[in-house]
Design a protein around this motif. Sequence first.
Motif, mmCIF file in Angstrom:
data_model
loop_
_atom_site.group_PDB
_atom_site.id
_atom_site.type_symbol
_atom_site.label_atom_id
_atom_site.label_comp_id
_atom_site.label_asym_id
_atom_site.label_seq_id
_atom_site.Cartn_x
_atom_site.Cartn_y
_atom_site.Cartn_z
ATOM 1 N N GLY A 1 66.947 -29.759 19.453
ATOM 2 C CA GLY A 1 66.952 -29.614 17.999
ATOM 3 C C GLY A 1 67.986 -28.591 17.576
ATOM 4 N N LEU A 2 68.972 -29.014 16.828
ATOM 5 C CA LEU A 2 70.019 -28.125 16.339
ATOM 6 C C LEU A 2 69.910 -28.020 14.823
ATOM 7 C CD1 LEU A 2 73.056 -29.462 18.423
ATOM 8 C CD2 LEU A 2 71.714 -27.393 18.878
ATOM 9 N N LEU A 3 70.048 -26.822 14.319
ATOM 10 C CA LEU A 3 69.963 -26.581 12.886
ATOM 11 C C LEU A 3 71.277 -25.973 12.434
ATOM 12 C CD1 LEU A 3 68.200 -26.666 10.377
ATOM 13 C CD2 LEU A 3 67.091 -24.564 11.137
ATOM 14 N N PHE A 4 72.125 -26.792 11.787
ATOM 15 C CA PHE A 4 73.425 -26.332 11.304
ATOM 16 C C PHE A 4 73.220 -25.714 9.925
ATOM 17 C CE2 PHE A 4 76.201 -29.587 13.831
ATOM 18 C CZ PHE A 4 75.756 -29.006 15.019
ATOM 19 N N ILE B 1 70.788 -30.519 8.952
ATOM 20 C CA ILE B 1 71.766 -29.824 8.114
ATOM 21 C C ILE B 1 71.004 -29.047 7.050
ATOM 22 C CG2 ILE B 1 73.831 -30.073 6.692
ATOM 23 C CD1 ILE B 1 74.135 -31.243 9.502
ATOM 24 N N THR B 2 71.320 -27.768 6.892
ATOM 25 C CA THR B 2 70.649 -27.001 5.845
ATOM 26 C C THR B 2 71.632 -26.095 5.125
ATOM 27 O OG1 THR B 2 68.876 -25.407 5.330
ATOM 28 C CG2 THR B 2 69.944 -25.192 7.478
ATOM 29 N N HIS B 3 71.498 -26.065 3.811
ATOM 30 C CA HIS B 3 72.285 -25.144 2.984
ATOM 31 C C HIS B 3 71.528 -23.835 2.769
ATOM 32 C CE1 HIS B 3 74.425 -28.796 2.438
ATOM 33 N NE2 HIS B 3 73.698 -29.269 1.453
ATOM 34 N N SER B 4 70.214 -23.855 3.023
ATOM 35 C CA SER B 4 69.382 -22.681 2.780
ATOM 36 C C SER B 4 68.257 -22.654 3.799
ATOM 37 C CB SER B 4 68.829 -22.706 1.352
ATOM 38 O OG SER B 4 67.936 -21.642 1.130
ATOM 39 N N LEU B 5 68.379 -21.799 4.815
ATOM 40 C CA LEU B 5 67.362 -21.733 5.868
ATOM 41 C C LEU B 5 65.979 -21.431 5.307
ATOM 42 C CD1 LEU B 5 69.098 -19.840 8.817
ATOM 43 C CD2 LEU B 5 67.997 -22.079 8.935
ATOM 44 N N GLY B 6 65.929 -20.614 4.263
ATOM 45 C CA GLY B 6 64.645 -20.206 3.720
ATOM 46 C C GLY B 6 63.835 -21.334 3.113
ATOM 47 N N ARG B 7 64.475 -22.462 2.832
ATOM 48 C CA ARG B 7 63.758 -23.584 2.218
ATOM 49 C C ARG B 7 63.066 -24.463 3.247
ATOM 50 N NH1 ARG B 7 67.434 -26.593 -2.104
ATOM 51 N NH2 ARG B 7 65.436 -27.635 -2.436
ATOM 52 N N LEU B 8 63.320 -24.213 4.533
ATOM 53 C CA LEU B 8 62.716 -25.027 5.585
ATOM 54 C C LEU B 8 61.424 -24.389 6.092
ATOM 55 C CD1 LEU B 8 65.825 -26.031 7.735
ATOM 56 C CD2 LEU B 8 64.822 -27.218 5.781
ATOM 57 N N CYS C 1 64.059 -25.250 16.603
ATOM 58 C CA CYS C 1 65.477 -25.610 16.655
ATOM 59 C C CYS C 1 66.330 -24.410 17.070
ATOM 60 C CB CYS C 1 65.956 -26.097 15.280
ATOM 61 S SG CYS C 1 65.183 -27.614 14.684
ATOM 62 N N GLN C 2 67.474 -24.716 17.628
ATOM 63 C CA GLN C 2 68.493 -23.698 17.848
ATOM 64 C C GLN C 2 69.336 -23.625 16.585
ATOM 65 O OE1 GLN C 2 71.188 -24.456 21.094
ATOM 66 N NE2 GLN C 2 72.555 -22.789 20.532
ATOM 67 N N ILE C 3 69.375 -22.461 15.971
ATOM 68 C CA ILE C 3 70.108 -22.296 14.722
ATOM 69 C C ILE C 3 71.577 -22.029 15.023
ATOM 70 C CG2 ILE C 3 70.351 -20.924 12.620
ATOM 71 C CD1 ILE C 3 67.357 -20.354 12.759
ATOM 72 N N VAL C 4 72.442 -22.849 14.458
ATOM 73 C CA VAL C 4 73.888 -22.687 14.582
ATOM 74 C C VAL C 4 74.410 -22.311 13.202
ATOM 75 C CG1 VAL C 4 76.073 -23.779 15.236
ATOM 76 C CG2 VAL C 4 73.950 -24.430 16.410
ATOM 77 N N ARG C 5 74.758 -21.050 13.031
ATOM 78 C CA ARG C 5 75.210 -20.562 11.721
ATOM 79 C C ARG C 5 76.707 -20.818 11.580
ATOM 80 N NH1 ARG C 5 71.101 -17.370 9.525
ATOM 81 N NH2 ARG C 5 69.518 -16.737 11.055
#
Length: 347
Positions: A47-50, A177-184, A192-196
Motif C-alpha cells: 500500500g503506497l500513499l502518494f 493519491i491524497t492531497h490532504s493526509l488529514g482527510r484520510l 500504507c507507506q507514505i510517500v511525500r
Amino acid sequence: MFERTAPERFDSLPDIPEPSENPILVGHERAAEMLAGAYRAGKLHHGLLFAGPPGIGKATLAFHLANHLFSNPQPEAAPPRFSPPDPTGQVFRLVAQDAHPSLLHLTRPFVERDKKFKTVITVDEIRRIHRFLSLTPHDGGYRVVIVDPADDLNISAANALLKSLEEPPPRTLFVLITHSLGRLLPTIRSRCQIVRLQPLETPELAGLLRRLGADGGGSDEEIAARAQGSVRNAILLSQFGGAEIADVLQKLVTGRNFDAAEALKLGDAVNGRDRDVQFSIFNRTVLDMINERAVALAAAGDARGAAAAADLWDDVTTTIRDAETYNLDRKQHAAGLAAKLNAAFNA
C-alpha cells in the motif's frame, strides 16, 4: 490539437493529457528511484500513499510506476530506475485507455442519467476491487489499484477500502493519491507507506510549460512562480483564466467595502455549462485562500483565528459540494462565497 485516448475524468482539462496517458514525468526523481529499487529488491510495500498538493504529478508518478511493473513483470530483472514509457508500446496504450487487465483506476464515477460526475467515490466503486482481485493475473505479475484521489472516498467507501488493504492477495499494489493526509482515516494511513511528494521547482515547472506549449497570462517563469509548484495550477492560470479569477476574487475578499456588482460579474464569468473549468478554478481558489489564512494565523500564534478559518473551510467545502450535487445557481454561489469571505477576512 491533443487527442485524448484516456477516459474523461471529473477533473479533466480540455486538450491536456490525463496522468495515465502522460509520458512526461517531471520531478520526483528520488521517489521514483526509491520505488524502482524497492520493486527490484522485492520489498515494494503493498500500500503506497502518494501525498502532496494537487497538480504536482502524484497520479502521473502512480501510472509511471504501473507501467514499470507491467513492463518488467520479474522484479529481479527490472531496471533500477524508471525508463520513459513508450507511447507507441502496447503496455502504455492499454494503461492510457484504462484497458490494461492488471490495472484498476478508481475515481469519481460518471452518472449517465445525470450527465455529470459524482462528488465522491462511492462504495460501489470500491466493491469493484473485490471483483478485480478475484481474477487470475494475466501474466502472473502485479495487479495495481489506483484510487485517485482517496480524499474523495465517502465513509462507507473508506471503510470498504480498509478491508481490502488489510489482507491483499500476493503481488497486489494499492496506490492511493491524497492531497490532504488529514482527510484520510488513520487506519488507512497506518496500513500504507507514505510517500511525500513536493511541489515542483519553478525552473522545472517553467520548462514543462514550454514543452506543453502553454501560453497566456504572462511568461512561463511568471506563471510557474505563481503556480506554487503545481502543473495543474500553472495550466489553469495560463489557459483557463485562473489568473484573472484569482485577481478579482482577491480584490473582492480583501476590500473593506464589498463590491456586490463586481461579485456578480465574477459570478457571470464562472456561470454556464461551458464554464465548468472556470467554476472549478473559482472554488479551488476560495479554498486555497481560506487555507492560506488559517496557516498564517496559526503561524502568528492566533489559535482562535486559525480555528475559525478551519471552520470556515469546512463550511465552504460543504457549500461547494452542495452546489455541485444539486446544480445550484453558479452566479449566486460565486457572489455569495465572495461576500462570505469578505465578511470573515475583515471581521
